[in-house]
Design an enzyme around this catalytic site. Structure first.
Site, PDB file in Angstrom:
ATOM      1  N   GLN A 191      15.040   1.852  -4.983  1.00 31.28           N
ATOM      2  CA  GLN A 191      15.262   0.571  -5.640  1.00 31.28           C
ATOM      3  C   GLN A 191      16.445   0.524  -6.185  1.00 31.28           C
ATOM      4  O   GLN A 191      17.161  -0.724  -6.242  1.00 31.28           O
ATOM      5  CB  GLN A 191      14.094  -0.037  -6.535  1.00 31.28           C
ATOM      6  CG  GLN A 191      12.785   0.334  -5.638  1.00 31.28           C
ATOM      7  CD  GLN A 191      12.211  -0.751  -4.709  1.00 31.28           C
ATOM      8  OE1 GLN A 191      12.027  -2.173  -4.910  1.00 31.28           O
ATOM      9  NE2 GLN A 191      12.344  -0.310  -3.587  1.00 31.28           N
ATOM     10  N   PHE A 245       1.101  -2.429   5.535  1.00 35.23           N
ATOM     11  CA  PHE A 245       2.236  -2.392   6.721  1.00 35.23           C
ATOM     12  C   PHE A 245       1.845  -1.355   7.708  1.00 35.23           C
ATOM     13  O   PHE A 245       2.185  -0.108   7.642  1.00 35.23           O
ATOM     14  CB  PHE A 245       3.502  -2.141   6.176  1.00 35.23           C
ATOM     15  CG  PHE A 245       4.556  -2.608   7.147  1.00 35.23           C
ATOM     16  CD1 PHE A 245       4.993  -3.605   7.539  1.00 35.23           C
ATOM     17  CD2 PHE A 245       5.304  -1.281   7.515  1.00 35.23           C
ATOM     18  CE1 PHE A 245       6.096  -3.695   8.388  1.00 35.23           C
ATOM     19  CE2 PHE A 245       6.376  -1.248   8.422  1.00 35.23           C
ATOM     20  CZ  PHE A 245       7.094  -2.706   8.714  1.00 35.23           C
ATOM     21  N   ASN A 274      14.391   7.478  -8.249  1.00 38.19           N
ATOM     22  CA  ASN A 274      15.763   7.484  -8.239  1.00 38.19           C
ATOM     23  C   ASN A 274      16.699   8.395  -8.668  1.00 38.19           C
ATOM     24  O   ASN A 274      17.586   8.984  -8.288  1.00 38.19           O
ATOM     25  CB  ASN A 274      15.983   5.894  -8.847  1.00 38.19           C
ATOM     26  CG  ASN A 274      15.406   4.936  -8.099  1.00 38.19           C
ATOM     27  OD1 ASN A 274      16.078   4.206  -7.320  1.00 38.19           O
ATOM     28  ND2 ASN A 274      14.263   3.826  -8.596  1.00 38.19           N
ATOM     29  N   PHE A 309      11.685  -6.170   0.943  1.00 37.69           N
ATOM     30  CA  PHE A 309      10.552  -6.928   1.839  1.00 37.69           C
ATOM     31  C   PHE A 309      10.045  -8.156   1.519  1.00 37.69           C
ATOM     32  O   PHE A 309       9.355  -8.784   2.322  1.00 37.69           O
ATOM     33  CB  PHE A 309       9.807  -5.839   2.209  1.00 37.69           C
ATOM     34  CG  PHE A 309      10.220  -4.671   2.841  1.00 37.69           C
ATOM     35  CD1 PHE A 309      11.175  -4.585   3.741  1.00 37.69           C
ATOM     36  CD2 PHE A 309       9.730  -3.402   2.429  1.00 37.69           C
ATOM     37  CE1 PHE A 309      11.667  -3.150   4.255  1.00 37.69           C
ATOM     38  CE2 PHE A 309      10.231  -2.070   2.755  1.00 37.69           C
ATOM     39  CZ  PHE A 309      11.078  -2.115   3.657  1.00 37.69           C
ATOM     40  N   LYS A 369       9.763  -3.972  -8.701  1.00 42.65           N
ATOM     41  CA  LYS A 369      10.943  -3.598  -9.564  1.00 42.65           C
ATOM     42  C   LYS A 369      12.003  -3.859  -8.858  1.00 42.65           C
ATOM     43  O   LYS A 369      12.494  -3.055  -8.224  1.00 42.65           O
ATOM     44  CB  LYS A 369      10.928  -2.482 -10.418  1.00 42.65           C
ATOM     45  CG  LYS A 369       9.765  -2.316 -11.300  1.00 42.65           C
ATOM     46  CD  LYS A 369       9.425  -0.742 -11.986  1.00 42.65           C
ATOM     47  CE  LYS A 369       8.510  -0.849 -12.899  1.00 42.65           C
ATOM     48  NZ  LYS A 369       8.157   0.632 -13.376  1.00 42.65           N
ATOM     49  N   TRP A 398       2.838   3.208  -5.121  1.00 41.93           N
ATOM     50  CA  TRP A 398       2.328   2.274  -6.326  1.00 41.93           C
ATOM     51  C   TRP A 398       1.526   1.398  -6.054  1.00 41.93           C
ATOM     52  O   TRP A 398       0.333   1.254  -6.636  1.00 41.93           O
ATOM     53  CB  TRP A 398       3.569   1.485  -6.930  1.00 41.93           C
ATOM     54  CG  TRP A 398       3.232   0.869  -8.320  1.00 41.93           C
ATOM     55  CD1 TRP A 398       3.915  -0.307  -8.590  1.00 41.93           C
ATOM     56  CD2 TRP A 398       2.557   1.290  -9.564  1.00 41.93           C
ATOM     57  NE1 TRP A 398       3.553  -0.728 -10.157  1.00 41.93           N
ATOM     58  CE2 TRP A 398       2.379   0.434 -10.576  1.00 41.93           C
ATOM     59  CE3 TRP A 398       1.805   2.467  -9.807  1.00 41.93           C
ATOM     60  CZ2 TRP A 398       1.914   0.331 -11.934  1.00 41.93           C
ATOM     61  CZ3 TRP A 398       1.245   2.578 -11.219  1.00 41.93           C
ATOM     62  CH2 TRP A 398       1.173   1.597 -12.106  1.00 41.93           C
ATOM     63  N   LYS A 455      16.367  -1.048 -15.162  1.00 40.19           N
ATOM     64  CA  LYS A 455      16.045   0.755 -15.204  1.00 40.19           C
ATOM     65  C   LYS A 455      16.510   1.475 -14.202  1.00 40.19           C
ATOM     66  O   LYS A 455      16.677   2.578 -14.368  1.00 40.19           O
ATOM     67  CB  LYS A 455      14.873   1.030 -16.098  1.00 40.19           C
ATOM     68  CG  LYS A 455      13.697   0.433 -15.227  1.00 40.19           C
ATOM     69  CD  LYS A 455      13.111   1.772 -14.423  1.00 40.19           C
ATOM     70  CE  LYS A 455      12.087   1.423 -13.485  1.00 40.19           C
ATOM     71  NZ  LYS A 455      11.922   2.305 -12.393  1.00 40.19           N
ATOM     72  N   SER A 492       0.684  -1.125  -0.099  1.00 41.43           N
ATOM     73  CA  SER A 492      -0.095   0.068   0.100  1.00 41.43           C
ATOM     74  C   SER A 492       0.894   1.161  -0.127  1.00 41.43           C
ATOM     75  O   SER A 492       0.442   2.212   0.582  1.00 41.43           O
ATOM     76  CB  SER A 492      -1.000  -0.099   1.368  1.00 41.43           C
ATOM     77  OG  SER A 492      -0.169  -0.189   2.330  1.00 41.43           O
ATOM     78  N   GLY A 493       2.160   1.265  -0.636  1.00 41.54           N
ATOM     79  CA  GLY A 493       2.776   2.513  -0.828  1.00 41.54           C
ATOM     80  C   GLY A 493       2.355   3.122  -2.036  1.00 41.54           C
ATOM     81  O   GLY A 493       1.261   3.188  -2.422  1.00 41.54           O
TER      82      GLY A 493
END
Ligand SMILES: NC(=O)c1ccc[n+]([C@@H]2O[C@H](COP(=O)([O-])OP(=O)(O)OC[C@H]3O[C@@H](n4cnc5c(N)ncnc54)[C@H](O)[C@@H]3O)[C@@H](O)[C@H]2O)c1
Ligand SMILES: O=P(O)(O)OC[C@H](O)CO
Length: 351
Positions: A300, A42, A272, A98, A121, A15, A205, A12-13
């Site tokens: 990431q 979470f 990023n 995670f 990703k 994205w 990417k 539930s972040g």
């Protein structure tokens, strides 16, 4: 008549919430799916209140996707076992760091005929080698797992700005059903069979995006960024051929949204890129900047650079992947960020 399939969004972040929004709206108008969607959260306190309670009362994830309402049929659940136990379709949307803990908790709690799709990703690195995240899920839970990757910055998707995406799925019927679950007028889905290529593109990417951010922070322009994108894509293709040697790797898959399109959008609009830009400008640590700039969201790219580096070092192939290697060394080994440009200038593609 077949029983409508229950969907659970595991995550539930930023994205995860954007995906729950699409799925919540789509299941309401498609009788193949149960009209309620469980979303695993979470649990944490936000302004002194439980995030699940806020989401269920206000229908908005005010921390990770503020400003966008979730449909009322998306129900936030803090207990992971409870959230997944009735699901026929499991959508995994968590930061890749995670995945082990989450799958371990889910073991023995899911329906035996459930199937999954990963939106994650990243890759997994362990003493037994480098693995796709879908393979971690498959091995731990014994279910089939497809993937969805594309040029999809979550906030833009939530705003309904048009984009494309790619589902990688080997089973035609499952691919068709997953497309029905995900596609909207603003989110157009193409299903391809080369699921491994789709997934590895989504992971790699993010390394290139860190390099693009370094260039921005160092004051270089769009021509430089285009060079980073081109050289990064060449390394992505070479790495995919190496890593997916047991599977077919067609150039056409890199032309899907999961390939060149995601690389471009991430190198211009991604997190990023943004944090790497600040790193190059300020010289502060990535950890500190991630904490300060991302409000709990997770990068990431640097972790993926480290995971990929292990394999390239083991295979003595670092010199063939100088861009990936420079991102790793700058993030983790104190190599000056100004070296990134000389790495690009001396790339083997120019020899
Ligand atoms: N955000 C985007 O624009 C976007 C777009 C496409 C793909 N993705 C990919 O989707 C995946 C998930 O990204 P996101 O943007 O939803 O996440 P995010 O970056 O918003 O990460 C925050 C989430 O991680 C959770 N979290 C924190 N600690 C945790 C723990 N110990 N265990 C489990 N969860 C924990 C938080 O509760 C929150 O839900 C990533 O692999 C990302 O690359 C993101
Ligand atoms: O914000 P980033 O850098 O994690 O990238 C987001 C998405 O993967 C873009 O498709």
């Amino acid at each position: 008549m077949t029983t409508p399939k229950k969907v659970c969004v595991v995550g539930s972040g930023n994205w995860g919430s954007a995906i729950a929004r699409i799925v919540g709206l789509n299941v309401e108008r498609n009788s193949k799916f149960h009209p309620t969607v469980a979303m695993w959260v979470f649990e944490e306190l936000v302004n002194g209140r439980k995030l699940t309670e806020i989401i269920n009362a206000e229908h908005e994830n005010i921390k990770y996707l503020p400003g966008h309402k979730l449909p009322d049929n998306v129900v936030a659940v803090a207990d992971l076992s409870e959230a997944v136990s009735h699901a026929d379709v499991l959508l995994f949307v968590i930061p890749h760091q995670f995945i082990h803990k989450v799958c371990d908790t889910m073991q023995g709690k899911i329906k035996p005929d459930a199937f999954g799709m990963s939106f994650i990703k990243g890759v997994d690195e362990s003493p037994s080698g480098l693995k796709l995240i879908s393979a971690v899920i498959r091995d731990k839970l014994g279910i089939s797992v497809s993937v969805l990757m594309g040029a999809n910055i979550a906030n833009e998707v939530a705003e309904g700005k048009f984009c494309e995406t790619t589902i990688g799925c080997k089973d035609k019927d499952q691919g068709t059903l997953l497309k029905e679950l995900m596609q909207t007028d603003h989110f157009r889905v193409t299903v391809v069979e080369e699921a491994e290529v789709v997934e590895i593109c989504g992971a790699l990417k993010n390394i290139v995006a860190v390099g693009a951010g370094f260039c921005d922070g160092l004051g270089f322009g769009d021509n430089t960024k285009a060079a980073v994108i081109r050289l990064g894509l060449m390394e992505m293709v070479a790495f995919t051929r190496l890593f997916c040697s047991a599977h077919s790797v067609s150039p056409a898959t890199f032309l899907e949204s999961c390939g060149i399109a995601d690389l471009i959008t991430t190198c211009y609009g991604g997190r990023n890129r943004r944090v790497a830009d600040a790193f190059a400008r300020t010289g502060r640590s990535l950890e500190e900047l991630e904490k300060e700039m991302m409000n709990g969201q997770k990068l990431q790219g640097p972790a993926t650079a480290a995971e990929v580096h292990v394999l390239l070092e083991q295979k003595a192939l670092l010199d063939q992947f100088p861009l990936f290697n420079a991102v790793y060394e700058i993030c983790f080994e104190g190599r000056p960020v100004t070296d990134f440009i000389s790495c690009v200038q001396n790339h083997p593609a120019h020899l």
